[in-house]
Design an enzyme around this catalytic site. Structure first.
Site, PDB file in Angstrom:
ATOM      1  N   HIS A 206      -0.450  19.343  32.951  1.00 35.13           N
ATOM      2  CA  HIS A 206       0.456  20.421  33.604  1.00 35.13           C
ATOM      3  C   HIS A 206       1.166  21.336  32.557  1.00 35.13           C
ATOM      4  O   HIS A 206       2.108  22.092  33.074  1.00 35.13           O
ATOM      5  CB  HIS A 206       1.550  19.896  34.736  1.00 35.13           C
ATOM      6  CG  HIS A 206       2.510  18.882  33.919  1.00 35.13           C
ATOM      7  ND1 HIS A 206       2.476  17.592  33.540  1.00 35.13           N
ATOM      8  CD2 HIS A 206       3.680  19.348  33.445  1.00 35.13           C
ATOM      9  CE1 HIS A 206       3.579  17.099  33.206  1.00 35.13           C
ATOM     10  NE2 HIS A 206       4.177  18.041  32.988  1.00 35.13           N
ATOM     11  N   ASP A 236      -3.853  14.654  34.649  1.00 40.86           N
ATOM     12  CA  ASP A 236      -2.724  15.274  34.168  1.00 40.86           C
ATOM     13  C   ASP A 236      -3.039  14.849  32.628  1.00 40.86           C
ATOM     14  O   ASP A 236      -2.165  14.282  32.219  1.00 40.86           O
ATOM     15  CB  ASP A 236      -1.389  14.783  34.541  1.00 40.86           C
ATOM     16  CG  ASP A 236      -0.399  15.635  34.378  1.00 40.86           C
ATOM     17  OD1 ASP A 236      -0.640  16.571  33.760  1.00 40.86           O
ATOM     18  OD2 ASP A 236       0.621  15.541  34.554  1.00 40.86           O
ATOM     19  N   GLY A 318      11.128  18.062  29.655  1.00 42.20           N
ATOM     20  CA  GLY A 318      10.458  17.992  28.287  1.00 42.20           C
ATOM     21  C   GLY A 318       9.685  16.576  27.627  1.00 42.20           C
ATOM     22  O   GLY A 318       9.127  16.879  26.626  1.00 42.20           O
ATOM     23  N   SER A 320       7.279  15.412  29.063  1.00 41.83           N
ATOM     24  CA  SER A 320       5.845  15.387  29.528  1.00 41.83           C
ATOM     25  C   SER A 320       4.808  15.420  28.471  1.00 41.83           C
ATOM     26  O   SER A 320       5.237  16.297  27.490  1.00 41.83           O
ATOM     27  CB  SER A 320       5.719  16.940  30.283  1.00 41.83           C
ATOM     28  OG  SER A 320       6.026  16.531  31.741  1.00 41.83           O
ATOM     29  N   SER A 335       3.766  11.823  32.796  1.00 40.58           N
ATOM     30  CA  SER A 335       3.038  13.186  33.626  1.00 40.58           C
ATOM     31  C   SER A 335       4.345  13.335  34.421  1.00 40.58           C
ATOM     32  O   SER A 335       4.804  14.612  34.310  1.00 40.58           O
ATOM     33  CB  SER A 335       2.361  12.306  34.896  1.00 40.58           C
ATOM     34  OG  SER A 335       2.009  13.141  35.829  1.00 40.58           O
TER      35      SER A 335
END
Length: 462
Positions: A206, A236, A318, A320, A335
Protein backbone atom coordinates in the site's frame (compact mmCIF):
# COMPACT_ATOMS: atom_id res chain seq x y z
CA UNK A 1 -4.60 4.68 -0.64
CA UNK A 2 -6.94 7.67 -0.40
CA UNK A 3 -5.02 8.69 2.70
CA UNK A 4 -1.73 8.49 0.82
CA UNK A 5 -2.99 10.93 -1.80
CA UNK A 6 -3.52 13.58 0.83
CA UNK A 7 -0.13 13.08 2.45
CA UNK A 8 2.76 15.41 1.72
CA UNK A 9 6.27 15.08 2.99
CA UNK A 10 6.98 17.64 5.69
CA UNK A 11 10.09 19.64 5.04
CA UNK A 12 11.14 19.49 8.69
CA UNK A 13 11.35 15.71 8.81
CA UNK A 14 14.66 14.27 9.93
CA UNK A 15 16.82 12.86 7.15
CA UNK A 16 17.46 9.15 6.94
CA UNK A 17 21.05 7.96 6.98
CA UNK A 18 21.79 6.60 3.52
CA UNK A 19 24.20 3.99 4.75
CA UNK A 20 21.77 2.78 7.42
CA UNK A 21 18.92 2.59 4.94
CA UNK A 22 20.77 0.56 2.36
CA UNK A 23 22.67 -1.53 4.86
CA UNK A 24 19.86 -2.68 7.04
CA UNK A 25 16.66 -2.11 5.16
CA UNK A 26 15.89 0.83 7.48
CA UNK A 27 17.52 2.95 10.13
CA UNK A 28 15.55 4.04 13.16
CA UNK A 29 16.70 6.72 15.56
CA UNK A 30 15.79 5.21 18.90
CA UNK A 31 14.79 1.89 20.46
CA UNK A 32 11.61 1.79 22.49
CA UNK A 33 11.55 -1.82 23.64
CA UNK A 34 13.99 -3.31 26.12
CA UNK A 35 17.09 -3.40 23.97
CA UNK A 36 19.15 -6.59 24.16
CA UNK A 37 22.84 -6.55 24.89
CA UNK A 38 25.45 -6.77 22.17
CA UNK A 39 25.98 -10.41 23.07
CA UNK A 40 22.35 -11.40 22.42
CA UNK A 41 22.18 -14.27 20.00
CA UNK A 42 19.42 -16.38 18.51
CA UNK A 43 18.42 -19.38 20.63
CA UNK A 44 18.46 -21.77 17.71
CA UNK A 45 14.84 -21.31 16.74
CA UNK A 46 13.12 -22.50 19.94
CA UNK A 47 9.87 -20.79 18.95
CA UNK A 48 10.06 -22.27 15.46
CA UNK A 49 10.74 -25.71 16.95
CA UNK A 50 7.65 -25.51 19.16
CA UNK A 51 5.60 -24.10 16.30
CA UNK A 52 6.83 -26.88 14.02
CA UNK A 53 5.73 -29.57 16.43
CA UNK A 54 2.27 -28.03 16.77
CA UNK A 55 1.90 -27.59 13.00
CA UNK A 56 2.92 -31.18 12.32
CA UNK A 57 0.39 -32.53 14.83
CA UNK A 58 -2.41 -30.39 13.39
CA UNK A 59 -1.53 -31.58 9.89
CA UNK A 60 -1.42 -35.21 10.95
CA UNK A 61 -4.70 -35.18 12.88
CA UNK A 62 -6.64 -33.05 10.39
CA UNK A 63 -8.93 -30.03 10.59
CA UNK A 64 -11.91 -32.07 11.82
CA UNK A 65 -10.07 -33.18 14.98
CA UNK A 66 -7.95 -30.11 15.72
CA UNK A 67 -8.44 -26.33 15.95
CA UNK A 68 -4.97 -24.82 15.73
CA UNK A 69 -1.87 -24.69 17.90
CA UNK A 70 0.05 -22.09 19.87
CA UNK A 71 3.02 -21.64 22.19
CA UNK A 72 2.22 -21.57 25.91
CA UNK A 73 3.88 -19.21 28.37
CA UNK A 74 6.37 -21.95 29.31
CA UNK A 75 7.41 -22.42 25.67
CA UNK A 76 5.64 -25.73 25.09
CA UNK A 77 3.36 -26.21 22.08
CA UNK A 78 -0.37 -26.57 22.76
CA UNK A 79 -2.73 -28.20 20.28
CA UNK A 80 -6.50 -27.71 20.40
CA UNK A 81 -8.27 -31.05 19.78
CA UNK A 82 -11.89 -32.18 19.62
CA UNK A 83 -11.68 -35.72 21.06
CA UNK A 84 -9.86 -37.74 23.69
CA UNK A 85 -8.04 -39.94 21.19
CA UNK A 86 -6.51 -36.91 19.49
CA UNK A 87 -5.53 -35.52 22.91
CA UNK A 88 -3.70 -38.76 23.69
CA UNK A 89 -1.72 -38.56 20.44
CA UNK A 90 -0.73 -34.98 21.18
CA UNK A 91 0.48 -35.87 24.67
CA UNK A 92 2.39 -38.86 23.36
CA UNK A 93 4.22 -36.56 20.93
CA UNK A 94 5.35 -34.34 23.82
CA UNK A 95 2.96 -31.43 23.36
CA UNK A 96 0.06 -30.25 25.50
CA UNK A 97 -3.55 -30.91 24.43
CA UNK A 98 -6.62 -28.76 25.04
CA UNK A 99 -10.01 -30.27 24.26
CA UNK A 100 -12.30 -27.73 22.56
CA UNK A 101 -15.81 -27.63 21.12
CA UNK A 102 -15.24 -26.25 17.63
CA UNK A 103 -12.93 -27.85 15.07
CA UNK A 104 -10.80 -25.87 12.63
CA UNK A 105 -13.24 -26.91 9.92
CA UNK A 106 -16.02 -25.21 11.92
CA UNK A 107 -13.98 -22.06 12.44
CA UNK A 108 -12.99 -21.86 8.77
CA UNK A 109 -16.63 -22.21 7.80
CA UNK A 110 -17.43 -19.26 10.06
CA UNK A 111 -14.74 -17.05 8.48
CA UNK A 112 -15.95 -18.06 5.01
CA UNK A 113 -19.45 -16.85 5.93
CA UNK A 114 -18.04 -13.54 7.13
CA UNK A 115 -15.99 -13.13 3.94
CA UNK A 116 -18.98 -13.81 1.70
CA UNK A 117 -21.10 -11.11 3.37
CA UNK A 118 -21.10 -7.50 2.07
CA UNK A 119 -17.78 -5.85 2.90
CA UNK A 120 -17.69 -3.38 5.80
CA UNK A 121 -14.63 -1.12 5.97
CA UNK A 122 -13.21 -0.85 9.48
CA UNK A 123 -13.73 -4.50 10.40
CA UNK A 124 -11.30 -7.35 10.88
CA UNK A 125 -11.51 -10.96 11.97
CA UNK A 126 -9.24 -13.83 12.88
CA UNK A 127 -9.39 -17.19 14.63
CA UNK A 128 -8.32 -17.05 18.27
CA UNK A 129 -6.92 -20.53 18.77
CA UNK A 130 -6.61 -20.11 22.53
CA UNK A 131 -10.32 -19.18 22.93
CA UNK A 132 -11.58 -21.50 20.16
CA UNK A 133 -13.56 -18.76 18.45
CA UNK A 134 -13.53 -16.29 15.59
CA UNK A 135 -13.16 -12.75 16.90
CA UNK A 136 -14.71 -10.02 14.76
CA UNK A 137 -13.48 -6.50 15.52
CA UNK A 138 -15.18 -3.30 14.39
CA UNK A 139 -13.47 0.09 14.74
CA UNK A 140 -14.98 3.49 15.46
CA UNK A 141 -15.83 4.14 11.79
CA UNK A 142 -18.32 1.25 11.61
CA UNK A 143 -21.88 2.59 11.78
CA UNK A 144 -24.54 1.33 14.17
CA UNK A 145 -26.47 -0.11 11.22
CA UNK A 146 -23.45 -2.06 9.91
CA UNK A 147 -22.64 -3.25 13.42
CA UNK A 148 -26.21 -4.49 13.86
CA UNK A 149 -26.16 -6.26 10.50
CA UNK A 150 -22.86 -8.00 11.26
CA UNK A 151 -24.06 -8.99 14.72
CA UNK A 152 -27.11 -10.67 13.20
CA UNK A 153 -24.81 -12.49 10.77
CA UNK A 154 -22.63 -13.66 13.68
CA UNK A 155 -25.65 -14.84 15.63
CA UNK A 156 -26.70 -16.88 12.61
CA UNK A 157 -23.29 -18.54 12.41
CA UNK A 158 -23.39 -19.58 16.08
CA UNK A 159 -21.35 -19.30 19.26
CA UNK A 160 -18.06 -19.82 17.42
CA UNK A 161 -18.09 -16.08 16.56
CA UNK A 162 -17.59 -13.26 19.06
CA UNK A 163 -18.23 -9.62 18.14
CA UNK A 164 -15.97 -6.95 19.64
CA UNK A 165 -15.86 -3.17 19.31
CA UNK A 166 -12.39 -1.62 19.28
CA UNK A 167 -11.14 1.94 19.62
CA UNK A 168 -9.39 3.89 16.90
CA UNK A 169 -9.49 2.93 13.23
CA UNK A 170 -7.94 0.15 11.17
CA UNK A 171 -5.69 1.99 8.74
CA UNK A 172 -2.60 1.29 6.72
CA UNK A 173 0.47 2.85 8.30
CA UNK A 174 1.64 5.06 5.44
CA UNK A 175 3.16 8.55 5.88
CA UNK A 176 5.01 10.44 8.54
CA UNK A 177 8.26 8.45 8.61
CA UNK A 178 11.70 7.83 7.35
CA UNK A 179 13.56 6.29 5.65
CA UNK A 180 12.06 6.02 2.17
CA UNK A 181 10.14 8.89 0.60
CA UNK A 182 7.99 9.24 -2.50
CA UNK A 183 5.45 11.72 -3.78
CA UNK A 184 2.70 9.49 -2.38
CA UNK A 185 4.04 9.42 1.17
CA UNK A 186 6.69 7.78 3.28
CA UNK A 187 7.23 4.22 4.48
CA UNK A 188 9.77 2.06 6.28
CA UNK A 189 11.94 -0.31 4.27
CA UNK A 190 11.56 -3.94 5.29
CA UNK A 191 14.10 -6.53 4.20
CA UNK A 192 16.70 -6.56 1.44
CA UNK A 193 15.94 -9.33 -1.05
CA UNK A 194 17.33 -10.63 -4.33
CA UNK A 195 16.30 -12.79 -7.26
CA UNK A 196 19.92 -13.73 -7.93
CA UNK A 197 20.40 -11.02 -10.53
CA UNK A 198 19.03 -7.78 -9.02
CA UNK A 199 18.48 -6.55 -5.48
CA UNK A 200 15.37 -5.01 -3.97
CA UNK A 201 13.71 -3.67 -0.83
CA UNK A 202 10.69 -5.69 0.31
CA UNK A 203 8.11 -3.33 1.80
CA UNK A 204 4.32 -2.89 2.05
CA UNK A 205 2.19 -2.90 -1.09
CA UNK A 206 0.00 0.00 0.00
CA UNK A 207 3.04 2.30 0.11
CA UNK A 208 2.66 3.09 -3.58
CA UNK A 209 1.86 1.76 -7.05
CA UNK A 210 4.36 0.33 -9.49
CA UNK A 211 6.57 3.06 -10.87
CA UNK A 212 6.81 5.03 -7.61
CA UNK A 213 10.26 6.58 -7.18
CA UNK A 214 11.79 6.36 -3.68
CA UNK A 215 14.40 8.57 -2.05
CA UNK A 216 16.47 8.38 1.13
CA UNK A 217 15.71 12.02 1.96
CA UNK A 218 12.62 14.24 1.77
CA UNK A 219 14.36 16.68 -0.58
CA UNK A 220 14.56 14.02 -3.28
CA UNK A 221 18.33 14.25 -3.70
CA UNK A 222 19.27 10.66 -2.84
CA UNK A 223 17.28 8.32 -5.06
CA UNK A 224 17.09 4.77 -3.77
CA UNK A 225 15.04 3.00 -6.40
CA UNK A 226 11.67 2.45 -8.01
CA UNK A 227 8.71 0.20 -7.19
CA UNK A 228 8.63 -2.56 -9.81
CA UNK A 229 6.00 -4.92 -8.36
CA UNK A 230 3.15 -4.34 -5.94
CA UNK A 231 0.25 -6.37 -4.53
CA UNK A 232 -2.48 -4.46 -2.66
CA UNK A 233 -5.25 -5.05 -1.69
CA UNK A 234 -5.65 -8.80 -1.33
CA UNK A 235 -2.01 -8.97 -0.21
CA UNK A 236 0.21 -6.16 1.07
CA UNK A 237 3.75 -6.36 -0.32
CA UNK A 238 5.88 -4.70 -2.97
CA UNK A 239 9.41 -4.63 -4.36
CA UNK A 240 11.52 -1.50 -4.72
CA UNK A 241 14.41 -2.20 -7.09
CA UNK A 242 17.66 -0.48 -6.19
CA UNK A 243 19.05 1.91 -8.78
CA UNK A 244 21.26 0.00 -11.24
CA UNK A 245 19.79 -3.19 -9.78
CA UNK A 246 22.40 -3.50 -7.05
CA UNK A 247 22.50 -2.57 -3.39
CA UNK A 248 25.58 -0.36 -3.00
CA UNK A 249 26.58 -1.30 0.56
CA UNK A 250 27.47 -4.30 2.69
CA UNK A 251 25.33 -5.66 5.50
CA UNK A 252 22.32 -6.50 3.35
CA UNK A 253 21.14 -9.06 5.91
CA UNK A 254 20.92 -6.58 8.81
CA UNK A 255 17.86 -4.58 9.89
CA UNK A 256 18.31 -1.48 12.03
CA UNK A 257 16.83 -1.28 15.54
CA UNK A 258 18.14 2.17 16.53
CA UNK A 259 21.04 3.51 18.49
CA UNK A 260 23.48 2.58 15.73
CA UNK A 261 22.63 -1.10 16.13
CA UNK A 262 21.04 -3.72 13.92
CA UNK A 263 19.91 -7.34 14.00
CA UNK A 264 21.34 -9.87 11.59
CA UNK A 265 18.61 -11.84 9.81
CA UNK A 266 19.52 -15.49 9.30
CA UNK A 267 16.37 -16.96 7.72
CA UNK A 268 12.60 -16.82 7.32
CA UNK A 269 9.69 -18.62 8.95
CA UNK A 270 6.01 -18.36 9.72
CA UNK A 271 5.32 -17.26 13.31
CA UNK A 272 3.29 -19.14 15.90
CA UNK A 273 0.45 -17.85 18.05
CA UNK A 274 1.89 -16.86 21.43
CA UNK A 275 5.37 -16.15 20.04
CA UNK A 276 7.16 -12.97 21.14
CA UNK A 277 8.04 -10.83 18.13
CA UNK A 278 9.76 -7.52 17.39
CA UNK A 279 8.93 -4.77 14.92
CA UNK A 280 11.27 -2.00 13.84
CA UNK A 281 9.84 1.08 12.19
CA UNK A 282 11.24 4.49 11.41
CA UNK A 283 8.44 6.40 13.12
CA UNK A 284 8.26 4.63 16.46
CA UNK A 285 11.48 2.60 16.64
CA UNK A 286 11.75 -0.90 18.10
CA UNK A 287 8.74 -2.45 19.86
CA UNK A 288 7.78 -5.94 20.88
CA UNK A 289 4.62 -7.92 21.53
CA UNK A 290 3.17 -11.32 20.78
CA UNK A 291 1.36 -13.02 17.94
CA UNK A 292 -2.36 -13.38 18.72
CA UNK A 293 -3.69 -14.86 15.47
CA UNK A 294 -2.77 -16.00 11.96
CA UNK A 295 -4.64 -15.72 8.66
CA UNK A 296 -6.39 -12.56 9.78
CA UNK A 297 -8.63 -10.57 7.44
CA UNK A 298 -8.68 -6.76 7.59
CA UNK A 299 -11.12 -4.54 5.71
CA UNK A 300 -9.10 -1.35 5.25
CA UNK A 301 -10.81 1.66 3.67
CA UNK A 302 -8.73 0.96 0.53
CA UNK A 303 -9.64 -2.72 0.29
CA UNK A 304 -9.54 -6.11 1.99
CA UNK A 305 -6.29 -7.90 2.83
CA UNK A 306 -6.27 -11.54 3.93
CA UNK A 307 -3.77 -13.99 5.42
CA UNK A 308 -2.22 -11.47 7.82
CA UNK A 309 -0.40 -11.98 11.12
CA UNK A 310 -2.25 -10.33 14.04
CA UNK A 311 -0.12 -9.06 16.94
CA UNK A 312 -0.15 -6.87 20.05
CA UNK A 313 2.89 -4.94 18.77
CA UNK A 314 2.14 -1.23 18.41
CA UNK A 315 2.78 0.77 15.24
CA UNK A 316 2.20 4.28 13.94
CA UNK A 317 1.86 6.00 10.55
CA UNK A 318 5.12 5.66 8.63
CA UNK A 319 5.98 2.26 10.12
CA UNK A 320 4.38 0.59 7.08
CA UNK A 321 6.65 -1.94 5.42
CA UNK A 322 9.00 -2.20 8.40
CA UNK A 323 10.29 -5.65 9.40
CA UNK A 324 8.77 -8.11 11.88
CA UNK A 325 11.29 -10.60 13.25
CA UNK A 326 12.33 -12.68 16.26
CA UNK A 327 15.54 -14.51 17.12
CA UNK A 328 17.04 -13.31 13.86
CA UNK A 329 14.22 -14.85 11.81
CA UNK A 330 12.28 -12.68 9.33
CA UNK A 331 8.53 -13.07 9.85
CA UNK A 332 6.67 -10.24 8.10
CA UNK A 333 6.36 -6.62 7.00
CA UNK A 334 4.08 -4.07 8.65
CA UNK A 335 0.68 -3.65 7.01
CA UNK A 336 -1.63 -1.64 9.32
CA UNK A 337 -3.72 -1.63 12.46
CA UNK A 338 -5.21 0.65 15.09
CA UNK A 339 -3.92 2.56 18.12
CA UNK A 340 -0.42 3.91 18.63
CA UNK A 341 2.68 3.31 20.74
CA UNK A 342 1.42 5.50 23.60
CA UNK A 343 -1.89 3.70 24.15
CA UNK A 344 -1.15 0.38 22.42
CA UNK A 345 -3.19 -1.33 19.73
CA UNK A 346 -3.35 -4.14 17.21
CA UNK A 347 -0.97 -4.37 14.26
CA UNK A 348 -1.21 -6.69 11.25
CA UNK A 349 1.71 -7.96 9.18
CA UNK A 350 2.10 -9.46 5.73
CA UNK A 351 3.82 -12.86 6.19
CA UNK A 352 7.26 -12.66 4.62
CA UNK A 353 7.28 -16.29 3.46
CA UNK A 354 4.18 -15.74 1.33
CA UNK A 355 5.60 -12.53 -0.14
CA UNK A 356 8.95 -14.11 -1.03
CA UNK A 357 7.25 -17.06 -2.72
CA UNK A 358 4.87 -14.86 -4.70
CA UNK A 359 7.66 -12.53 -5.82
CA UNK A 360 10.24 -15.22 -6.59
CA UNK A 361 12.94 -13.69 -4.38
CA UNK A 362 14.93 -14.60 -1.28
CA UNK A 363 16.54 -12.64 1.54
CA UNK A 364 19.75 -10.93 0.49
CA UNK A 365 22.88 -12.30 2.11
CA UNK A 366 21.36 -15.78 2.50
CA UNK A 367 22.38 -19.00 0.75
CA UNK A 368 20.10 -19.64 -2.19
CA UNK A 369 19.70 -20.06 -5.89
CA UNK A 370 22.31 -18.80 -8.29
CA UNK A 371 21.60 -16.06 -10.79
CA UNK A 372 20.67 -18.71 -13.31
CA UNK A 373 17.89 -19.90 -11.06
CA UNK A 374 16.49 -16.46 -10.38
CA UNK A 375 12.79 -16.22 -9.78
CA UNK A 376 12.48 -19.13 -7.36
CA UNK A 377 11.91 -18.44 -3.69
CA UNK A 378 14.97 -19.80 -1.93
CA UNK A 379 15.08 -18.36 1.56
CA UNK A 380 14.18 -21.35 3.70
CA UNK A 381 13.52 -21.24 7.40
CA UNK A 382 16.36 -22.59 9.52
CA UNK A 383 16.19 -26.31 10.05
CA UNK A 384 15.12 -26.94 13.64
CA UNK A 385 13.91 -30.00 15.46
CA UNK A 386 11.55 -29.88 18.43
CA UNK A 387 12.67 -31.72 21.52
CA UNK A 388 10.71 -32.25 24.71
CA UNK A 389 13.31 -30.67 26.93
CA UNK A 390 14.13 -27.62 24.84
CA UNK A 391 11.06 -25.44 25.54
CA UNK A 392 11.95 -21.78 26.04
CA UNK A 393 9.35 -19.32 27.35
CA UNK A 394 8.24 -16.97 24.55
CA UNK A 395 8.80 -13.96 26.81
CA UNK A 396 12.53 -14.69 26.89
CA UNK A 397 12.90 -14.36 23.13
CA UNK A 398 15.25 -11.67 21.78
CA UNK A 399 15.34 -9.88 18.43
CA UNK A 400 18.46 -11.75 17.37
CA UNK A 401 22.19 -11.16 17.04
CA UNK A 402 22.75 -7.46 17.71
CA UNK A 403 25.74 -5.70 16.17
CA UNK A 404 26.79 -2.18 15.20
CA UNK A 405 25.40 -0.78 11.98
CA UNK A 406 27.97 1.08 9.88
CA UNK A 407 27.66 3.39 6.91
CA UNK A 408 29.61 3.52 3.72
CA UNK A 409 30.40 7.18 4.14
CA UNK A 410 29.74 7.94 0.46
CA UNK A 411 27.30 10.77 1.21
CA UNK A 412 29.59 12.26 3.86
CA UNK A 413 32.54 12.12 1.48
CA UNK A 414 30.62 14.10 -1.12
CA UNK A 415 29.55 16.70 1.43
CA UNK A 416 33.06 17.04 2.82
CA UNK A 417 34.44 17.57 -0.67
CA UNK A 418 31.91 20.25 -1.52
CA UNK A 419 32.46 22.11 1.75
CA UNK A 420 36.24 21.94 1.63
CA UNK A 421 37.51 25.58 1.33
CA UNK A 422 39.93 24.46 -1.34
CA UNK A 423 36.98 23.27 -3.45
CA UNK A 424 34.61 26.14 -2.64
CA UNK A 425 34.31 27.44 -6.21
CA UNK A 426 33.73 24.06 -7.86
CA UNK A 427 31.52 23.05 -4.96
CA UNK A 428 29.21 26.04 -5.40
CA UNK A 429 28.93 25.33 -9.11
CA UNK A 430 28.06 21.71 -8.43
CA UNK A 431 25.47 22.72 -5.82
CA UNK A 432 23.87 25.32 -8.10
CA UNK A 433 23.71 22.92 -11.00
CA UNK A 434 22.30 20.18 -8.79
CA UNK A 435 19.56 22.45 -7.45
CA UNK A 436 18.46 23.44 -10.96
CA UNK A 437 18.45 19.81 -12.10
CA UNK A 438 16.65 18.72 -8.94
CA UNK A 439 13.80 21.21 -9.37
CA UNK A 440 13.25 20.13 -12.97
CA UNK A 441 13.51 16.39 -12.41
CA UNK A 442 11.50 16.49 -9.20
CA UNK A 443 8.64 18.26 -10.98
CA UNK A 444 8.67 15.73 -13.80
CA UNK A 445 8.79 12.76 -11.40
CA UNK A 446 6.00 14.20 -9.27
CA UNK A 447 3.71 14.57 -12.26
CA UNK A 448 4.62 11.09 -13.52
CA UNK A 449 3.93 9.51 -10.14
CA UNK A 450 0.64 11.36 -9.75
CA UNK A 451 -0.56 10.24 -13.17
CA UNK A 452 0.54 6.67 -12.49
CA UNK A 453 -1.22 6.71 -9.15
CA UNK A 454 -4.44 8.06 -10.67
CA UNK A 455 -4.37 5.32 -13.32
CA UNK A 456 -3.74 2.65 -10.68
CA UNK A 457 -6.44 4.01 -8.40
CA UNK A 458 -9.08 4.36 -11.13
CA UNK A 459 -8.41 0.84 -12.39
CA UNK A 460 -8.78 -0.58 -8.87
CA UNK A 461 -11.66 1.42 -7.46
CA UNK A 462 -13.41 3.18 -10.35
Amino acid sequence: MRHARRRIVRRGARLAAVGGLLCGGLMVTHAMASEPSDSSRATGGSAQAAAGMGTQLVSRLGTARTAGSWIASDGRPVVAVTDAAAAAEVKEAGARAKVVRHSMADLKSATASLSSAPRVAGTAWAVDYTKNEVVVQADSTVSAADWSRMTKLADGIGDSVRMQRTQGTFTTRLNGAQPIFSTGGRCSAGFNVTNGQSEFILTAGHCGPAGSVWFADNQGTQQVGRTVTTAFPGNDFSLVQYDNGRQPTTGADVVGIGGGKGVRIVGTADPAVGQRVFRSGSTSGLHDGKVTALNATVNYPEGTVTGLIETTVCAEPGDSGGPLFSEGIALGVTSGGNGDCASGGTTFFQPVTKALTALGVRLAGQPGASAGAAGRASSPAPSVSASRGAAVAPGSAAPGAVEPVGTTGDAETLVSRLTDPRNLGPGLLVIAGSLIALVATRYIRTEQDRKAYRRQYSQSWG
